[in-house]
Design a protein around this motif. Structure first.
Motif, PDB file in Angstrom:
ATOM      1  N   ARG A 101      -2.191  84.757  67.187  1.00 38.69           N
ATOM      2  CA  ARG A 101      -0.887  84.125  67.457  1.00 38.69           C
ATOM      3  C   ARG A 101      -0.536  83.294  66.224  1.00 38.69           C
ATOM      4  O   ARG A 101      -0.526  82.070  66.261  1.00 38.69           O
ATOM      5  CB  ARG A 101      -0.979  83.239  68.697  1.00 38.69           C
ATOM      6  CG  ARG A 101      -1.361  83.969  69.961  1.00 38.69           C
ATOM      7  CD  ARG A 101      -1.921  83.029  71.045  1.00 38.69           C
ATOM      8  NE  ARG A 101      -0.912  82.157  71.611  1.00 38.69           N
ATOM      9  CZ  ARG A 101      -0.971  80.821  71.601  1.00 38.69           C
ATOM     10  NH1 ARG A 101      -1.983  80.200  70.993  1.00 38.69           N
ATOM     11  NH2 ARG A 101      -0.023  80.108  72.163  1.00 38.69           N
ATOM     12  N   PRO A 102      -0.242  83.928  65.099  1.00 44.59           N
ATOM     13  CA  PRO A 102      -0.192  83.208  63.823  1.00 44.59           C
ATOM     14  C   PRO A 102       1.029  82.319  63.612  1.00 44.59           C
ATOM     15  O   PRO A 102       1.004  81.464  62.728  1.00 44.59           O
ATOM     16  CB  PRO A 102      -0.232  84.329  62.788  1.00 44.59           C
ATOM     17  CG  PRO A 102       0.323  85.524  63.494  1.00 44.59           C
ATOM     18  CD  PRO A 102      -0.088  85.385  64.917  1.00 44.59           C
ATOM     19  N   THR A 103       2.108  82.532  64.370  1.00 43.14           N
ATOM     20  CA  THR A 103       3.302  81.689  64.235  1.00 43.14           C
ATOM     21  C   THR A 103       3.793  81.337  65.635  1.00 43.14           C
ATOM     22  O   THR A 103       3.312  81.891  66.631  1.00 43.14           O
ATOM     23  CB  THR A 103       4.437  82.421  63.483  1.00 43.14           C
ATOM     24  OG1 THR A 103       5.051  83.371  64.368  1.00 43.14           O
ATOM     25  CG2 THR A 103       3.925  83.123  62.222  1.00 43.14           C
ATOM     26  N   PRO A 104       4.757  80.432  65.760  1.00 42.94           N
ATOM     27  CA  PRO A 104       5.283  80.079  67.084  1.00 42.94           C
ATOM     28  C   PRO A 104       5.976  81.228  67.813  1.00 42.94           C
ATOM     29  O   PRO A 104       6.234  81.117  69.015  1.00 42.94           O
ATOM     30  CB  PRO A 104       6.280  78.961  66.767  1.00 42.94           C
ATOM     31  CG  PRO A 104       5.792  78.359  65.500  1.00 42.94           C
ATOM     32  CD  PRO A 104       5.257  79.511  64.713  1.00 42.94           C
ATOM     33  N   GLU A 105       6.274  82.331  67.110  1.00 43.53           N
ATOM     34  CA  GLU A 105       6.933  83.466  67.756  1.00 43.53           C
ATOM     35  C   GLU A 105       6.102  84.750  67.737  1.00 43.53           C
ATOM     36  O   GLU A 105       6.346  85.651  68.526  1.00 43.53           O
ATOM     37  CB  GLU A 105       8.275  83.780  67.069  1.00 43.53           C
ATOM     38  CG  GLU A 105       9.321  82.704  67.191  1.00 43.53           C
ATOM     39  CD  GLU A 105       9.145  81.621  66.130  1.00 43.53           C
ATOM     40  OE1 GLU A 105       8.516  81.923  65.085  1.00 43.53           O
ATOM     41  OE2 GLU A 105       9.598  80.488  66.360  1.00 43.53           O
ATOM     42  N   ARG A 106       5.131  84.833  66.838  1.00 42.15           N
ATOM     43  CA  ARG A 106       4.474  86.120  66.599  1.00 42.15           C
ATOM     44  C   ARG A 106       3.170  86.255  67.381  1.00 42.15           C
ATOM     45  O   ARG A 106       2.363  85.334  67.423  1.00 42.15           O
ATOM     46  CB  ARG A 106       4.185  86.296  65.110  1.00 42.15           C
ATOM     47  CG  ARG A 106       3.691  87.704  64.735  1.00 42.15           C
ATOM     48  CD  ARG A 106       3.157  87.759  63.320  1.00 42.15           C
ATOM     49  NE  ARG A 106       4.118  87.214  62.359  1.00 42.15           N
ATOM     50  CZ  ARG A 106       3.798  86.770  61.163  1.00 42.15           C
ATOM     51  NH1 ARG A 106       2.527  86.802  60.766  1.00 42.15           N
ATOM     52  NH2 ARG A 106       4.721  86.289  60.363  1.00 42.15           N
ATOM     53  N   VAL A 107       2.995  87.468  67.966  1.00 40.06           N
ATOM     54  CA  VAL A 107       1.757  87.828  68.663  1.00 40.06           C
ATOM     55  C   VAL A 107       1.259  89.146  68.081  1.00 40.06           C
ATOM     56  O   VAL A 107       2.043  90.065  67.850  1.00 40.06           O
ATOM     57  CB  VAL A 107       1.990  87.978  70.185  1.00 40.06           C
ATOM     58  CG1 VAL A 107       0.725  88.482  70.874  1.00 40.06           C
ATOM     59  CG2 VAL A 107       2.451  86.665  70.787  1.00 40.06           C
ATOM     60  N   ILE A 108      -0.047  89.242  67.867  1.00 41.04           N
ATOM     61  CA  ILE A 108      -0.663  90.469  67.360  1.00 41.04           C
ATOM     62  C   ILE A 108      -1.647  90.979  68.403  1.00 41.04           C
ATOM     63  O   ILE A 108      -2.474  90.217  68.919  1.00 41.04           O
ATOM     64  CB  ILE A 108      -1.422  90.214  66.038  1.00 41.04           C
ATOM     65  CG1 ILE A 108      -0.563  89.424  65.045  1.00 41.04           C
ATOM     66  CG2 ILE A 108      -1.902  91.539  65.449  1.00 41.04           C
ATOM     67  CD1 ILE A 108       0.696  90.127  64.614  1.00 41.04           C
ATOM     68  N   THR A 109      -1.589  92.286  68.700  1.00 41.40           N
ATOM     69  CA  THR A 109      -2.575  92.879  69.601  1.00 41.40           C
ATOM     70  C   THR A 109      -3.347  93.973  68.869  1.00 41.40           C
ATOM     71  O   THR A 109      -2.981  94.389  67.766  1.00 41.40           O
ATOM     72  CB  THR A 109      -1.922  93.452  70.877  1.00 41.40           C
ATOM     73  OG1 THR A 109      -1.376  94.749  70.611  1.00 41.40           O
ATOM     74  CG2 THR A 109      -0.836  92.526  71.415  1.00 41.40           C
ATOM     75  N   ASP A 110      -4.412  94.457  69.520  1.00 36.87           N
ATOM     76  CA  ASP A 110      -5.383  95.317  68.827  1.00 36.87           C
ATOM     77  C   ASP A 110      -5.104  96.812  68.954  1.00 36.87           C
ATOM     78  O   ASP A 110      -6.026  97.625  68.886  1.00 36.87           O
ATOM     79  CB  ASP A 110      -6.800  95.015  69.323  1.00 36.87           C
ATOM     80  CG  ASP A 110      -7.043  95.445  70.765  1.00 36.87           C
ATOM     81  OD1 ASP A 110      -6.068  95.755  71.484  1.00 36.87           O
ATOM     82  OD2 ASP A 110      -8.221  95.473  71.181  1.00 36.87           O
ATOM     83  N   VAL A 111      -3.858  97.210  69.098  1.00 37.54           N
ATOM     84  CA  VAL A 111      -3.514  98.626  69.066  1.00 37.54           C
ATOM     85  C   VAL A 111      -2.326  98.816  68.134  1.00 37.54           C
ATOM     86  O   VAL A 111      -1.403  97.999  68.121  1.00 37.54           O
ATOM     87  CB  VAL A 111      -3.193  99.187  70.469  1.00 37.54           C
ATOM     88  CG1 VAL A 111      -1.907  98.587  71.032  1.00 37.54           C
ATOM     89  CG2 VAL A 111      -3.116 100.703  70.455  1.00 37.54           C
ATOM     90  N   GLY A 112      -2.378  99.871  67.347  1.00 39.39           N
ATOM     91  CA  GLY A 112      -1.281 100.135  66.435  1.00 39.39           C
ATOM     92  C   GLY A 112      -0.831 101.573  66.510  1.00 39.39           C
ATOM     93  O   GLY A 112      -0.903 102.218  67.558  1.00 39.39           O
ATOM     94  N   ALA A 113      -0.387 102.097  65.364  1.00 42.62           N
ATOM     95  CA  ALA A 113       0.138 103.458  65.335  1.00 42.62           C
ATOM     96  C   ALA A 113      -0.900 104.484  65.769  1.00 42.62           C
ATOM     97  O   ALA A 113      -0.554 105.543  66.299  1.00 42.62           O
ATOM     98  CB  ALA A 113       0.633 103.789  63.922  1.00 42.62           C
ATOM     99  N   LYS A 114      -2.191 104.175  65.569  1.00 48.45           N
ATOM    100  CA  LYS A 114      -3.251 105.115  65.956  1.00 48.45           C
ATOM    101  C   LYS A 114      -3.536 105.097  67.454  1.00 48.45           C
ATOM    102  O   LYS A 114      -4.350 105.886  67.934  1.00 48.45           O
ATOM    103  CB  LYS A 114      -4.530 104.819  65.174  1.00 48.45           C
ATOM    104  CG  LYS A 114      -4.394 105.097  63.680  1.00 48.45           C
ATOM    105  CD  LYS A 114      -5.691 104.789  62.948  1.00 48.45           C
ATOM    106  CE  LYS A 114      -5.560 105.061  61.459  1.00 48.45           C
ATOM    107  NZ  LYS A 114      -6.799 104.731  60.720  1.00 48.45           N
TER     108      LYS A 114
END
Length: 368
Positions: free
Chosen positions: A264-277
């Protein structure tokens, strides 16, 4: 095990929604007195193909010879490869399959027919083919009636080919502006297909199978015209974000990808562990199937995947970011489920939150 105990990313299938979808389409076929031959390129799982047959499907459809081989090995005995099969190696594999099952495949030109005639020389069974008719998708299939008549006349002279029927795919229905436009595409495609069936009969060739299909044109109880014998929808078993847009809601969405919040690197951004693959980077840009973003977050109607890297999904949404914590697991509804399934080795069948079965995606990667 509760499904959120699974390691991520992982493909989930809601059993009750899937079963309702299967029964819905089988009932639709029965209502219109046509055979259902579901396209299994969506799920790529022999276990689910066998389930579709148990519920009343009269055979299955696949996209590739490799898929047909896997399905046949699992006990499926009536398979249509809805694609033009070209090349000695692939035709030899179909010839081998035909020794033990009923297998048919697509055709749209004399050069291809010449290859088939040579490949099946001396075989115990003739090659079973269906001619594809182009109905607006602007992909493969016969367009001109004159070319079609020439192909029919060539096939009449063949010793090793049996023309089983014709087929079409109204894939342009995905780009319909609304339901009424989808109905018009659906009916226009059928009329064109049936006209080509009539031309064959005028040429003295009896057409056993007139096969049509695509999921968007079959989720609204549209009519099936007299003379059509078979339908081939595929995505209906799971649905996806684009199909939900066409259908009008998410109630039939059975498939999701479970993913873990890893940053959760910014007040708006969330990253999860699945991408294009794991979810692809596909969108649909036109018509009532159009999607924005690269997937939806289940339970958060206004939260979409903004972007993906190979192994990361990027979300921008302050309320969602404030709600989730590192390690939380959320579900993504993919834009296009068919290629997503092909990225996963297994699917997990879930009922009332509990994992009830792991199903191998045995046809994944069968590209030839």
């Amino acid at each position: 095990m509760h499904y959120k105990e699974l390691d991520t990313p992982v493909l989930l299938i809601d059993r009750e929604i899937m079963m309702d979808n299967l029964k819905f389409m089988q009932d639709y076929a029965r209502q219109h007195q046509v055979a259902l031959r579901p396209h299994t390129k969506t799920h790529k799982m022999p276990k689910l193909a066998l389930l579709q047959e148990e519920l009343g499907a009269e055979g299955i459809t696949v996209a590739k010879v490799g898929e047909a081989e896997v399905m046949a090995g699992a006990g499926l005995k009536d398979i249509f490869i809805a694609n033009e099969i070209v090349g000695e190696a692939k035709l030899a594999r179909i010839r081998k399959l035909a020794e033990s099952i009923d297998v048919s495949f697509g055709l749209d030109s004399i050069p291809q027919a010449e290859m088939i005639e040579r490949a099946f020389a001396g075989a115990e069974k003739k090659a079973e083919v269906l001619i594809e008719i182009e109905v607006g998708e602007e992909r493969s299939g016969v367009i001109e009636e004159s070319d079609y008549k020439e192909l029919l006349r060539y096939l009449k002279r063949c010793s090793n080919i049996h023309l089983k029927g014709i087929f079409s795919h109204d894939g342009n229905s995905y780009e319909a502006e609304d339901v009424s436009a989808c109905l018009e595409i659906h009916l226009t495609a059928q009329k064109r297909t049936l006209r080509f069936a009539g031309i064959a009969r005028d040429e003295g060739i009896e057409i056993e199978t007139v096969s049509i299909g695509s999921t968007p044109s079959m989720m609204h109880n549209f009519p099936i015209l007299e003379g059509v014998t078979e339908i081939r929808p595929g995505t209906y078993i799971f649905m996806d974000a684009s199909q939900a847009n066409a259908y009008g809601n998410l109630n039939r969405n059975a498939a999701t990808v479970l993913t873990t919040v890893i940053s959760r690197p910014t007040p708006e951004r969330v990253i999860t562990d699945v991408g294009a693959k794991g979810i692809t980077a596909q969108t649909r840009s036109k018509g009532f199937c159009a999607t924005s973003g690269l997937g939806l977050i289940k339970g958060w109607p206004d939260v979409k995947i903004f972007d993906v890297y190979d192994e990361h999904a990027i979300i921008y949404h302050k309320e969602f970011r404030d709600h989730v914590r590192i390690g939380d697991k959320v579900e993504i509804i993919p834009n296009h489920i068919c290629p997503v399934v092909n990225l996963h080795e297994n699917a997990y069948l879930v009922s009332d939150g509990q994992v009830v079965e792991m199903i191998p995606v045995e046809c994944r990667g069968k590209l030839s």
